[in-house]
Motif scaffolding. Sequence first.
Motif, short mmCIF file in Angstrom:
data_model
loop_
_atom_site.label_atom_id
_atom_site.label_comp_id
_atom_site.label_asym_id
_atom_site.label_seq_id
_atom_site.Cartn_x
_atom_site.Cartn_y
_atom_site.Cartn_z
N THR A 132 59.99 54.64 42.18
CA THR A 132 58.89 54.02 41.46
C THR A 132 58.99 54.31 39.96
N PRO A 133 59.07 53.28 39.13
CA PRO A 133 59.12 53.49 37.68
C PRO A 133 57.82 54.06 37.13
N VAL A 134 57.88 54.62 35.92
CA VAL A 134 56.68 55.08 35.23
C VAL A 134 55.89 53.86 34.78
N ASN A 135 54.56 53.96 34.81
CA ASN A 135 53.72 52.87 34.35
C ASN A 135 54.07 52.46 32.93
N GLY A 136 54.11 51.15 32.68
CA GLY A 136 54.36 50.67 31.34
C GLY A 136 53.08 50.51 30.55
N ASP A 137 53.17 49.85 29.38
CA ASP A 137 52.00 49.72 28.52
C ASP A 137 51.38 48.33 28.56
N SER A 138 51.81 47.49 29.53
CA SER A 138 51.23 46.15 29.63
C SER A 138 49.79 46.23 30.13
N ARG A 139 48.94 45.40 29.55
CA ARG A 139 47.56 45.36 30.01
C ARG A 139 47.50 44.66 31.37
N ALA A 140 46.53 45.03 32.17
CA ALA A 140 46.34 44.37 33.46
C ALA A 140 45.65 43.03 33.23
N SER A 141 46.19 41.97 33.80
CA SER A 141 45.61 40.64 33.63
C SER A 141 44.36 40.48 34.47
N VAL A 142 43.49 39.59 34.05
CA VAL A 142 42.28 39.31 34.82
C VAL A 142 42.67 38.54 36.07
N ALA A 143 41.78 38.54 37.06
CA ALA A 143 42.08 37.95 38.36
C ALA A 143 42.46 36.48 38.26
N GLU A 144 41.80 35.74 37.36
CA GLU A 144 42.10 34.31 37.22
C GLU A 144 43.52 34.08 36.74
N GLU A 145 44.02 34.95 35.84
CA GLU A 145 45.38 34.83 35.34
C GLU A 145 46.39 35.05 36.45
N ILE A 146 46.13 36.05 37.29
CA ILE A 146 47.03 36.34 38.40
C ILE A 146 47.05 35.18 39.39
N ALA A 147 45.88 34.64 39.70
CA ALA A 147 45.80 33.51 40.64
C ALA A 147 46.59 32.32 40.11
N ALA A 148 46.45 32.04 38.81
CA ALA A 148 47.17 30.91 38.22
C ALA A 148 48.67 31.16 38.24
N ALA A 149 49.10 32.39 37.95
CA ALA A 149 50.52 32.71 37.94
C ALA A 149 51.14 32.53 39.32
N VAL A 150 50.45 32.99 40.35
CA VAL A 150 50.97 32.88 41.71
C VAL A 150 51.15 31.43 42.11
N GLU A 151 50.22 30.57 41.68
CA GLU A 151 50.29 29.16 42.03
C GLU A 151 51.34 28.40 41.22
N GLN A 152 51.60 28.86 40.00
CA GLN A 152 52.48 28.12 39.09
C GLN A 152 53.93 28.57 39.14
N TYR A 153 54.16 29.85 39.48
CA TYR A 153 55.52 30.37 39.46
C TYR A 153 56.07 30.51 40.88
N GLY A 154 57.13 29.75 41.16
CA GLY A 154 57.74 29.81 42.49
C GLY A 154 58.67 30.99 42.65
N GLY A 155 59.10 31.21 43.88
CA GLY A 155 60.00 32.30 44.17
C GLY A 155 61.46 31.88 44.08
N PHE A 156 62.36 32.76 44.52
CA PHE A 156 63.79 32.53 44.42
C PHE A 156 64.49 32.72 45.75
N THR A 157 65.68 32.13 45.86
CA THR A 157 66.61 32.49 46.91
C THR A 157 67.55 33.53 46.32
N TYR A 158 67.64 34.69 46.97
CA TYR A 158 68.39 35.81 46.40
C TYR A 158 69.83 35.84 46.88
N ALA A 159 70.72 36.28 45.99
CA ALA A 159 72.14 36.39 46.32
C ALA A 159 72.72 37.63 45.67
N ARG A 160 73.63 38.29 46.38
CA ARG A 160 74.29 39.47 45.82
C ARG A 160 75.49 39.03 45.01
#
Length: 272
Positions: free
Chosen positions: A244-272
């Motif tokens: 587990t990395p050390v916590n960074g200095d980014s501010r925590a986004s509000v719930a609405e921002e997270i909801a929008a991000a999840v809906e707008q940003y798709g996932g990936f197919t992973y490859a080694r």
Amino acid sequence: MSPGDEHDGYGGSGQTRTRLPEGNTGDVHGGTRRPARGSRSLLMGVGVVVLLVAAIALANRGGEPSDASPSTTTPGKAATAPTGTRPVTGTNGTVPTGHAHDEQGAQSAAANYAVALGSTDMFQKGPREAIVRAVYAPEVVDDLLKRLDASYSPELMANAGLEPNGTAPTDLTFVARTVPIGTKVTDYSEDGATVEVWYVNLTGLAGKGSTKPVTSAWFTSTQKLGWTPQGWRLTSNDEHEGPTPVNGDSRASVAEEIAAAVEQYGGFTYAR
């Protein structure tokens, strides 16, 4: 995975352990979730640029397989660099399939299976069965499904803030997303492989009025895979916390921002 063991695991004897919600926290996969991590530092900016350049270079190659043989050495400083093996040839429902019959293919399968098993679909009976049948070896599927159906009970859903059928309440977005950071082969043969997947897991409910905010936690999953006529399939899956990395200095986004991000940003197919 040591935390959140609401049902028995399959361990090294063909068993698996799936993280489930516990307590009344916002963590729908068990254990204490940590705030989102990140940094606005120059180093982070340089890292993003490097990743973009690598992605563009890979895209310009047209996805052609590499002539190089799969590496059998321990990953070094360039462990996250793409090796060139074409990752998949198709899908089984939402799960990538057609991974190469080599070490790279096993790692790609392990990463993609970690993503599928950490998704919101695991909280709904029909989609959960489809995922399990797509990623596990046939001989362990039926018993595993019985265990999972018993574990994903109405009580567990209520504790996670979900409806009995595993969906989010009105005006809220259920987030359950696994993002692999890297993979490592610890054992390999033509018939089977053991692959460790290091990943960050996001879980919670996003949206105005959410009492179970989306949080992040880091885990390493140890997957045992067997080679079958359908390709690489899991025979067991276990996990533990960290690194587990050390916590960074980014501010925590509000719930609405997270909801929008999840809906707008798709996932990936992973490859080694």
